[in-house]
Design an enzyme around this catalytic site. Structure first.
Site, PDB file in Angstrom:
ATOM      1  CB  THR A  47      -5.290   1.822   9.826  1.00 44.52           C
ATOM      2  OG1 THR A  47      -4.116   1.020   9.511  1.00 44.52           O
ATOM      3  CG2 THR A  47      -5.438   3.414  10.249  1.00 44.52           C
ATOM      4  CG  HIS A 107      -1.714  -4.474  15.372  1.00 42.63           C
ATOM      5  ND1 HIS A 107      -0.495  -2.983  14.858  1.00 42.63           N
ATOM      6  CD2 HIS A 107      -1.152  -5.382  14.610  1.00 42.63           C
ATOM      7  CE1 HIS A 107      -0.660  -3.110  13.661  1.00 42.63           C
ATOM      8  NE2 HIS A 107      -0.449  -4.526  13.340  1.00 42.63           N
ATOM      9  CB  SER A 128       3.409  -5.518   4.545  1.00 44.71           C
ATOM     10  OG  SER A 128       2.979  -6.180   5.520  1.00 44.71           O
ATOM     11  CB  CYS A 178      -0.819  -0.416   1.010  1.00 42.27           C
ATOM     12  SG  CYS A 178      -0.360   0.307   2.623  1.00 42.27           S
ATOM     13  CG  HIS A 209       4.233  -6.334  11.358  1.00 41.26           C
ATOM     14  ND1 HIS A 209       3.087  -6.210  11.534  1.00 41.26           N
ATOM     15  CD2 HIS A 209       5.320  -6.165  12.164  1.00 41.26           C
ATOM     16  CE1 HIS A 209       3.270  -5.778  13.539  1.00 41.26           C
ATOM     17  NE2 HIS A 209       4.387  -5.876  13.512  1.00 41.26           N
ATOM     18  CB  CYS A 254       0.581   4.783   7.778  1.00 45.05           C
ATOM     19  SG  CYS A 254      -0.249   4.681   6.540  1.00 45.05           S
ATOM     20  CB  SER A 268       0.989  -9.019   8.569  1.00 39.94           C
ATOM     21  OG  SER A 268      -0.131  -8.003   7.285  1.00 39.94           O
ATOM     22  CD  GLU A 304      -3.433   1.464  12.936  1.00 41.28           C
ATOM     23  OE1 GLU A 304      -4.507   1.799  12.742  1.00 41.28           O
ATOM     24  OE2 GLU A 304      -2.413   0.113  12.273  1.00 41.28           O
TER      25      GLU A 304
END
Length: 339
Positions: free
Chosen positions: A179, A138, A282, A25, A54, A110, A237, A140
């Site tokens: 996300t 995680h 990823s 992405c 990841h 990101c 991931s 994030e």
């Protein structure tokens, strides 16, 4: 001694449906370019806090170029070398510590994750308690919760937890999300939250990123036609794991996560007429090609591309790397950048 692979004439035919979009992405591409550009401008080593994305293939490729991966800043010597924060985002304490140590750091978070961070800050400033839909542990989630003081954010992992949740009485609520979640699971959790808390505030535009949404839609489009679906991605991931789950829920009898071609036993597709292939956000396209090459050792492939949309999104590099020429590292180290 293992039996020789069948001759081309004897190979059984196998239809492969390639899901599109798949793979990298814009946020992943930007993060990798940040590390590569830092290496090009400043030379090795460039330190990277946590896996930049990841995927071990990506990490090992950057290591060969001179990137050094660490889990915490305390592992990095005070030698003035650049430090990159991963695409997943970091708690505010991390750049604060880097600034205290006068590190030259580049934030590869990101932009869509940064958007969630800013949403959390706005809700907090408005006096709302925040419910974060995501997976405990995680990076994030750790980074998003770390934007605000302890206790300001409550993690919600599933609909059952949403229905049983205890929140501070008399405090207005808002929700945000990781996300890379399952679109369908998140919708169920949001519905449960709205049923309990009709006044809860939500994002003006959903937090699940376009890439996650598109890749799941592509998997849903091919899953009913497949006997097996291979998801190219890493076991840590989140978006890759969600693709495997989505495939099975969408009607594929079996979905398997595979990191790269060398790890795939092509016999897994024995007896299948149609196999789907996708890749997490990823995972580079080179790994998809590896998987196809591995399948070709046993099958005669007929490949069909199935694309649900075309992605044209790109994110700019941080200002410190977008300039035509880099400042001397000693000067840049005195002014950390936080894009």
């Amino acid at each position: 001694m293992p039996p020789a692979p069948p001759s081309p004439a004897a190979k059984p035919r196998l239809t492969v449906l390639l899901a599109g979009p798949r793979g990298f992405c814009a946020g992943v591409d930007r993060a990798i370019r940040i590390v590569e550009e830092a290496l090009r401008r400043y030379g090795a080593p460039v330190y990277v806090r946590h896996e930049i994305v990841h995927n071990r293939y990506v990490v090992e490729s950057l290591e060969r170029q001179g990137a050094v991966f660490v889990e915490e800043l305390e592992e990095i010597p005070d030698d003035g070398r650049p430090v990159v924060f991963s695409a997943h985002g970091v708690p505010k304490a991390v750049p604060a510590e880097a600034a205290r140590r006068r590190m030259f750091y580049l934030d590869a978070t990101c932009p869509l994750v940064s958007k969630v961070h800013r949403e959390a800050e706005r809700h907090f400033a408005a006096g709302r308690h925040i419910l974060l839909i995501g997976h405990a542990g995680h990076p994030e989630v750790i980074g998003t919760m770390g934007q605000l003081p302890p206790g300001a954010v409550t993690l919600v992992e599933d609909a059952a937890q949403a229905r049983a949740l205890r929140v501070p009485e008399g405090t207005p609520l808002a929700y945000i999300t990781q996300t890379t979640l399952s679109v369908d699971d998140t919708a169920e959790i949001v519905a449960a939250l709205r049923a309990r808390f009709p006044a809860i505030a939500g994002p003006a535009k959903e937090d699940i990123c376009y890439a996650t949404t598109n890749r799941q839609a592509a998997v849903k489009a091919i899953a009913p036609r497949c006997d097996l679906l291979l998801v190219v991605g890493a076991p840590n991931s989140s978006n890759s794991l969600r693709l495997r789950e989505v495939a099975e829920r969408a009607g594929c009898p079996r979905a398997v996560l595979v990191q790269r071609g060398a790890e795939l036993d092509p016999a897994v597709a024995e007896g299948c007429a149609t196999v789907g292939v996708t890749a997490g956000a990823s995972a580079p396209e080179a790994l998809v090609e590896e998987v196809l090459a591995r399948l070709r050792t046993r099958f005669a492939l007929r490949i069909e591309e199935v694309a649900v949309t075309e992605e044209r999104i790109a994110f700019k590099l941080p200002a410190a790397l977008a300039e035509p020429a880099a400042a001397p590292l000693a000067v840049a180290a005195a002014a950390p950048t936080t894009p």
